[in-house]
Design an enzyme around this catalytic site. Structure first.
Site, PDB file in Angstrom:
ATOM      1  N   PRO A  25      -8.218  13.389   8.323  1.00 56.33           N
ATOM      2  CA  PRO A  25      -8.473  11.972   8.051  1.00 56.33           C
ATOM      3  C   PRO A  25      -7.298  11.366   7.313  1.00 56.33           C
ATOM      4  CG  PRO A  25      -9.714  13.372   6.532  1.00 56.33           C
ATOM      5  CD  PRO A  25      -9.064  14.286   7.529  1.00 56.33           C
ATOM      6  N   CYS A 108      -8.707  12.824  -2.196  1.00 53.47           N
ATOM      7  CA  CYS A 108      -7.772  11.701  -2.236  1.00 53.47           C
ATOM      8  C   CYS A 108      -7.423  11.344  -3.678  1.00 53.47           C
ATOM      9  CB  CYS A 108      -8.372  10.493  -1.529  1.00 53.47           C
ATOM     10  SG  CYS A 108      -7.260   9.069  -1.492  1.00 53.47           S
ATOM     11  N   HIS A 179      -7.336  21.443   0.926  1.00 51.98           N
ATOM     12  CA  HIS A 179      -5.921  21.065   0.879  1.00 51.98           C
ATOM     13  C   HIS A 179      -5.274  21.943  -0.188  1.00 51.98           C
ATOM     14  CE1 HIS A 179      -2.753  17.631   0.968  1.00 51.98           C
ATOM     15  NE2 HIS A 179      -2.198  18.736   0.475  1.00 51.98           N
ATOM     16  N   ARG A 242      -0.033  14.432   9.081  1.00 52.68           N
ATOM     17  CA  ARG A 242       1.096  13.638   9.562  1.00 52.68           C
ATOM     18  C   ARG A 242       1.886  14.301  10.674  1.00 52.68           C
ATOM     19  NH1 ARG A 242      -0.924  11.845   5.421  1.00 52.68           N
ATOM     20  NH2 ARG A 242      -0.633   9.706   4.701  1.00 52.68           N
TER      21      ARG A 242
END
Length: 345
Positions: A25, A108, A179, A242
């Site tokens: 996302p 985030c 992550h 990315r």
């Protein structure tokens, strides 16, 4: 609103059966047009929405925020929030749209997200995350998952990460995406938080060994499919962000390498035609070509003609009344004889 029940059922049958390859996302990037484009390149990669805040779903334009094309399956909705009741209500509202997974953002690090007391700062309050997961699970009819960091600020990941995992798994979380970096809540921008904190893949591997029956996926810094394959020797899933967005051609090899599909040359002309038809429908409904073309700009990175391809999509697609023929002109600029290098890069 999707009505593609068959696609959703097929997705459910293979969901969370390792290996899983996913596109992360990404706010402002992985909207429905981006996901439709990626789905035309890989039939199997799991695609994630941008993070959608629970309050926005409850009080905002639900159809615009939640609708997607049925071809996007398997597709996961990522939610942001820290209020269990609001998150449960957002899940209830999203349910009829047919997502294959609901994911809670605990990673985030942006100031805007922190001001809402959600995202990576929730690493500091694992009980709150567990309460959110439990509330979402009560109303969800699809898997509820968590995407987190290995820790924030001065936390010791060796204690913070397993503590969070234990709490959310006890609350019913079906899977975790990790992550493999810390997030620093003050002093680093979101971009810097993707680059400066050192990657620690080994701790994610150790978490998989510690929780062997739990689906654990890894995210952060993965650039190639070779790297993805190496991670899958240790964990159940790998998520690219990315790298997949900026060179979407990498997705053309995903189905063969990770899902057992026969090896084949990418059908770039078929992709062109499908995206032209999709763009025509979007424009007929009042949209603009630029909404779609902006996600396609990086497709042929490294190929002869890629620069001209980018120029056409970036410039001509932004013009008033631009139509699908702009996509055809952009593809015509590319020399596909070197496409193999773009896919394997």
């Amino acid at each position: 609103m999707t009505t593609a029940k068959t696609a959703a059922t097929e997705a459910d049958q293979r969901y969370f059966k390792a290996p899983v390859f996913a596109v992360a996302p990404m706010i402002d990037w992985t909207d429905t047009h981006c996901r439709y484009f990626h789905r035309q390149i890989s039939r199997n990669a799991v695609l994630y929405t941008e993070m959608v805040v629970a309050d926005a779903i409850i009080h905002g334009p639900r159809q615009r925020l939640l609708s997607f094309n049925g071809e996007e399956h398997p597709v996961a909705l990522q939610l942001g929030g820290s209020d269990p009741a609001k998150l449960a209500e957002a899940v209830r509202i999203a349910q009829p749209y047919g997502y294959d997974e609901i994911n809670l953002n605990v990673g985030c690090p942006s100031d805007r997200v922190q001001s809402g007391t959600f995202g990576a700062c929730l690493m500091l309050t694992p009980d709150t995350v567990a309460d959110c997961v439990a509330a979402m699970k009560k109303v969800a009819t699809v898997p509820v998952t968590v995407k987190c960091r290995i820790g924030v600020d001065e936390q010791d990941p060796e204690t913070a990460l397993p503590a969070l995992m234990a709490r959310v798994l006890d609350a019913g979380a079906d899977a975790l995406w990790i992550h493999a970096r810390k997030a620093w809540l003050k002093g680093l921008s979101p971009k810097e938080n993707r680059e400066i904190p050192p990657l620690d893949y080994e701790i994610v591997y150790r978490m998989k060994a510690r929780f062997p029956d739990v689906f654990i996926g890894i995210n952060g810094g993965v650039q190639t499919l070779d790297e993805a394959e190496a991670h899958l020797a240790h964990v159940d899933g790998v998520m690219l962000g990315r790298a997949a967005y900026q060179n979407a051609a990498i997705l053309a090899e995903v189905d063969h390498r990770f899902y057992g599909a026969p090896a084949s040359e990418p059908d770039w002309n078929g992709l062109r035609d499908r995206m032209m038809a999709y763009a025509a429908g979007h424009i007929a409904a009042g949209g603009r070509l630029q909404h779609i073309a902006r996600h396609m700009v990086g497709l042929f990175t490294g190929l002869p003609g890629a620069r001209r391809y980018r120029q056409i999509l970036s410039t001509d697609a932004a013009k008033p009344n631009a139509g699908p023929d702009v996509i055809a002109a952009a593809f015509a600029a590319v020399d596909f004889s070197g496409a193999a290098q773009a896919v394997s890069a």
